[in-house]
Design a protein around this motif. Structure first.
Motif, PDB file in Angstrom:
ATOM      1  N   ALA A 189      11.071   3.398  -2.944  1.00 23.96           N
ATOM      2  CA  ALA A 189      10.139   3.811  -3.997  1.00 23.96           C
ATOM      3  C   ALA A 189       9.987   5.332  -4.021  1.00 23.96           C
ATOM      4  O   ALA A 189      10.018   5.952  -5.093  1.00 23.96           O
ATOM      5  N   ARG A 190       9.836   5.928  -2.845  1.00 24.39           N
ATOM      6  CA  ARG A 190       9.704   7.389  -2.775  1.00 24.39           C
ATOM      7  C   ARG A 190      10.968   8.075  -3.276  1.00 24.39           C
ATOM      8  O   ARG A 190      10.903   9.066  -4.026  1.00 24.39           O
ATOM      9  N   ALA A 191      12.127   7.564  -2.872  1.00 18.87           N
ATOM     10  CA  ALA A 191      13.403   8.181  -3.264  1.00 18.87           C
ATOM     11  C   ALA A 191      13.615   8.109  -4.772  1.00 18.87           C
ATOM     12  O   ALA A 191      14.089   9.071  -5.392  1.00 18.87           O
ATOM     13  N   ILE A 192      13.238   6.987  -5.373  1.00 11.34           N
ATOM     14  CA  ILE A 192      13.386   6.834  -6.824  1.00 11.34           C
ATOM     15  C   ILE A 192      12.479   7.811  -7.555  1.00 11.34           C
ATOM     16  O   ILE A 192      12.895   8.512  -8.484  1.00 11.34           O
ATOM     17  N   GLY A 236      -4.676   3.473 -10.914  1.00  8.85           N
ATOM     18  CA  GLY A 236      -4.210   3.625 -12.283  1.00  8.85           C
ATOM     19  C   GLY A 236      -2.838   3.034 -12.525  1.00  8.85           C
ATOM     20  O   GLY A 236      -2.102   3.480 -13.405  1.00  8.85           O
ATOM     21  N   VAL A 237      -2.482   2.010 -11.749  1.00  8.82           N
ATOM     22  CA  VAL A 237      -1.192   1.336 -11.885  1.00  8.82           C
ATOM     23  C   VAL A 237      -1.345   0.138 -12.824  1.00  8.82           C
ATOM     24  O   VAL A 237      -2.264  -0.671 -12.662  1.00  8.82           O
ATOM     25  N   THR A 281      -4.724  -7.025  -4.854  1.00  7.31           N
ATOM     26  CA  THR A 281      -3.676  -6.175  -5.420  1.00  7.31           C
ATOM     27  C   THR A 281      -4.114  -5.602  -6.762  1.00  7.31           C
ATOM     28  O   THR A 281      -3.907  -4.421  -7.052  1.00  7.31           O
ATOM     29  N   VAL A 282      -4.725  -6.453  -7.583  1.00  6.72           N
ATOM     30  CA  VAL A 282      -5.224  -5.991  -8.879  1.00  6.72           C
ATOM     31  C   VAL A 282      -6.271  -4.902  -8.702  1.00  6.72           C
ATOM     32  O   VAL A 282      -6.252  -3.880  -9.410  1.00  6.72           O
ATOM     33  N   ARG A 283      -7.197  -5.090  -7.762  1.00  7.71           N
ATOM     34  CA  ARG A 283      -8.223  -4.073  -7.524  1.00  7.71           C
ATOM     35  C   ARG A 283      -7.601  -2.747  -7.109  1.00  7.71           C
ATOM     36  O   ARG A 283      -8.018  -1.674  -7.570  1.00  7.71           O
ATOM     37  N   ARG A 284      -6.601  -2.820  -6.245  1.00  8.98           N
ATOM     38  CA  ARG A 284      -5.965  -1.584  -5.788  1.00  8.98           C
ATOM     39  C   ARG A 284      -5.209  -0.914  -6.936  1.00  8.98           C
ATOM     40  O   ARG A 284      -5.200   0.329  -7.041  1.00  8.98           O
ATOM     41  N   CYS A 285      -4.595  -1.703  -7.796  1.00  8.51           N
ATOM     42  CA  CYS A 285      -3.912  -1.143  -8.963  1.00  8.51           C
ATOM     43  C   CYS A 285      -4.906  -0.400  -9.855  1.00  8.51           C
ATOM     44  O   CYS A 285      -4.614   0.696 -10.354  1.00  8.51           O
ATOM     45  N   GLU A 318       0.823  -1.207   0.000  1.00  6.48           N
ATOM     46  CA  GLU A 318       0.000   0.000   0.000  1.00  6.48           C
ATOM     47  C   GLU A 318       0.860   1.260   0.000  1.00  6.48           C
ATOM     48  O   GLU A 318       0.507   2.269  -0.623  1.00  6.48           O
ATOM     49  N   ALA A 319       2.012   1.195   0.677  1.00  5.68           N
ATOM     50  CA  ALA A 319       2.898   2.360   0.734  1.00  5.68           C
ATOM     51  C   ALA A 319       3.757   2.485  -0.515  1.00  5.68           C
ATOM     52  O   ALA A 319       4.286   3.566  -0.803  1.00  5.68           O
ATOM     53  N   ILE A 320       3.914   1.413  -1.257  1.00  2.00           N
ATOM     54  CA  ILE A 320       4.730   1.418  -2.479  1.00  2.00           C
ATOM     55  C   ILE A 320       3.915   1.870  -3.688  1.00  2.00           C
ATOM     56  O   ILE A 320       4.400   2.632  -4.542  1.00  2.00           O
ATOM     57  N   LEU A 321       2.678   1.412  -3.791  1.00  2.00           N
ATOM     58  CA  LEU A 321       1.864   1.613  -4.988  1.00  2.00           C
ATOM     59  C   LEU A 321       1.770   3.066  -5.465  1.00  2.00           C
ATOM     60  O   LEU A 321       1.821   3.307  -6.679  1.00  2.00           O
ATOM     61  N   PRO A 322       1.643   4.064  -4.587  1.00  2.00           N
ATOM     62  CA  PRO A 322       1.522   5.436  -5.092  1.00  2.00           C
ATOM     63  C   PRO A 322       2.765   5.952  -5.811  1.00  2.00           C
ATOM     64  O   PRO A 322       2.699   6.979  -6.495  1.00  2.00           O
ATOM     65  N   HIS A 323       3.886   5.247  -5.680  1.00  3.06           N
ATOM     66  CA  HIS A 323       5.151   5.746  -6.229  1.00  3.06           C
ATOM     67  C   HIS A 323       5.620   4.969  -7.462  1.00  3.06           C
ATOM     68  O   HIS A 323       6.711   5.239  -7.973  1.00  3.06           O
ATOM     69  N   ILE A 324       4.817   4.002  -7.938  1.00  2.38           N
ATOM     70  CA  ILE A 324       5.231   3.196  -9.081  1.00  2.38           C
ATOM     71  C   ILE A 324       4.234   3.336 -10.216  1.00  2.38           C
ATOM     72  O   ILE A 324       3.125   3.844 -10.048  1.00  2.38           O
TER      73      ILE A 324
END
Length: 226
Positions: free
Chosen positions: A207-210, A50-51, A42-46, A16-22
């Motif tokens: 993820a945030r740093a990248i 819009g991931v 995971t698919v639903r959250r994507c 959940e914390a990674i998804l907003p940054h990818i």
């Protein structure tokens, strides 16, 4: 344009914390880790964020997290991967295939396995992710499949271009070093996508740093779609 991808849906780490940054999530197919329930969630959250979704199949080896080479014949690997990818594709629109762990490394070195995966990608009309100069990218070209050349932001490389073993000290990079490596990979022009491992300690910070490093470097990112 570069793509940021991460291995998710493995029921480990903080997805959940990674998804907003990818831009793209390599969603585990419930065999090497996770479950059908986790994959669907995971698919639903994507979809909500819009991931892009990619299929992330691996060896049937939960004890080893799919990271131990099992020595299977190419036909066995083909059947195992088809079972996983087609299962996920039945419930989600997938944009590409990216193998997990030991299956990924086996296909990178084994043309027969790589060709089997490329045939599956061709049947589904999706891309195939692999490291440049190795067999998966070559197999994609042979099958007329869109190759997605992948680099790794959070892993150290050996001199021959392979990833340093996880048992080697310093093989998993800290956020600042990962961000610097991501920027280098993006600027090289040799890669289409940059990966960070969702199960690594501190993966959300990586993820945030990248994302911040690419933004500050003036590099846009987005899904792997054409």
């Amino acid at each position: 344009m570069i793509n940021i991808n991460s291995d998710l849906g493995e029921a480990i780490g903080d997805d959940e914390a990674i998804l907003p940054h990818i831009d793209s999530a390599n969603v585990a197919c419930g065999v090497h880790a996770g479950s059908a329930t986790v994959s669907l969630a995971t698919v639903r959250r994507c979809r909500e964020l819009g991931v892009e979704v990619g299929a992330h199949p691996g060896y049937d080896d939960r004890d080893g997290f799919g990271r131990e080479e099992l020595g299977l014949a190419a036909a066995e690997i083909d059947g195992l991967l088809r079972f996983q990818v087609l299962g996920l594709a039945a419930v989600a629109e997938i944009g590409y295939i990216k193998l997990h762990g030991a299956a990924y490394h086996r296909a990178q070195a084994d043309p027969e396995v790589a060709d089997a995966v490329a045939r599956l990608a061709a049947e589904l009309e999706v891309g195939l992710m692999g490291q440049p100069g190795l067999e998966l990218v070559r197999a994609a070209a042979r099958a007329g499949v869109r190759p997605i050349r992948e680099g790794f932001a959070d892993r150290a490389y050996l001199a021959d271009g392979r990833l340093a073993p996880r048992t080697q000290p310093g093989s998993v990079l800290e956020p600042a070093a990962a961000a610097e490596q991501a920027l280098h990979l993006a600027r090289s022009g040799d890669f289409d996508s940059i990966c960070l491992h969702g199960d690594s300690p501190g993966a959300p910070a990586v993820a945030r740093a990248i994302r911040e490093a690419l933004r500050e470097g003036g590099i846009e990112s987005g899904p792997n779609r054409r």
